[in-house]
Motif scaffolding. Structure first.
Motif, PDB file in Angstrom:
ATOM      1  N   SER A 117      71.748  28.700  -7.764  1.00 17.71           N
ATOM      2  CA  SER A 117      70.559  29.490  -7.465  1.00 17.71           C
ATOM      3  C   SER A 117      69.983  28.846  -6.591  1.00 17.71           C
ATOM      4  O   SER A 117      69.792  27.653  -6.340  1.00 17.71           O
ATOM      5  CB  SER A 117      69.894  29.843  -8.852  1.00 17.71           C
ATOM      6  OG  SER A 117      70.725  30.336  -9.889  1.00 17.71           O
TER       7      SER A 117
ATOM      8  N   ASP B 118      66.003  28.476  -4.931  1.00 18.19           N
ATOM      9  CA  ASP B 118      64.480  28.668  -5.403  1.00 18.19           C
ATOM     10  C   ASP B 118      63.987  28.373  -4.014  1.00 18.19           C
ATOM     11  O   ASP B 118      63.544  27.216  -3.687  1.00 18.19           O
ATOM     12  CB  ASP B 118      64.042  27.954  -6.265  1.00 18.19           C
ATOM     13  CG  ASP B 118      62.635  28.068  -6.548  1.00 18.19           C
ATOM     14  OD1 ASP B 118      61.820  28.751  -5.940  1.00 18.19           O
ATOM     15  OD2 ASP B 118      62.079  27.763  -7.598  1.00 18.19           O
TER      16      ASP B 118
ATOM     17  N   GLU C 237      61.114  29.435  -2.517  1.00 18.59           N
ATOM     18  CA  GLU C 237      59.713  29.063  -2.581  1.00 18.59           C
ATOM     19  C   GLU C 237      59.342  27.667  -2.890  1.00 18.59           C
ATOM     20  O   GLU C 237      58.359  27.005  -2.111  1.00 18.59           O
ATOM     21  CB  GLU C 237      59.052  29.957  -3.803  1.00 18.59           C
ATOM     22  CG  GLU C 237      57.375  29.663  -3.834  1.00 18.59           C
ATOM     23  CD  GLU C 237      56.774  30.811  -4.784  1.00 18.59           C
ATOM     24  OE1 GLU C 237      56.108  30.381  -5.774  1.00 18.59           O
ATOM     25  OE2 GLU C 237      57.098  31.843  -4.559  1.00 18.59           O
ATOM     26  N   ASN C 238      59.870  26.905  -3.912  1.00 14.04           N
ATOM     27  CA  ASN C 238      60.140  25.762  -4.136  1.00 14.04           C
ATOM     28  C   ASN C 238      61.017  24.607  -3.729  1.00 14.04           C
ATOM     29  O   ASN C 238      61.074  23.761  -3.772  1.00 14.04           O
ATOM     30  CB  ASN C 238      60.096  25.439  -5.764  1.00 14.04           C
ATOM     31  CG  ASN C 238      58.817  26.136  -6.449  1.00 14.04           C
ATOM     32  OD1 ASN C 238      57.731  25.982  -6.155  1.00 14.04           O
ATOM     33  ND2 ASN C 238      58.976  26.893  -7.354  1.00 14.04           N
TER      34      ASN C 238
END
Length: 56
Positions: free
Chosen positions: A43, A45, A47-48
């Protein structure tokens, strides 16, 4: 949380490029990933700025 430094490996693959990241054997053992059971879900992420790997 354990951290390790690693390099992203770029190499030629057909008409383009492919990318690999090496993971340590102790980490794979902790995740329960073996040669027989090696399917994972990756996955992103965005944004982070994290990549998450989970055994399927």
């Amino acid at each position: 949380m354990e951290s390790r430094n690693s390099k992203v490996l770029f190499h030629k693959a057909g008409n383009g490029k492919a990318v690999k990241v090496n993971l340590s054997i102790p980490l794979l053992k902790q995740l329960g990933i073996t040669e027989e059971e090696r399917e994972v879900v990756i996955s992103y992420d965005i944004e982070n700025q994290k990549i998450i790997i989970v055994k399927k």
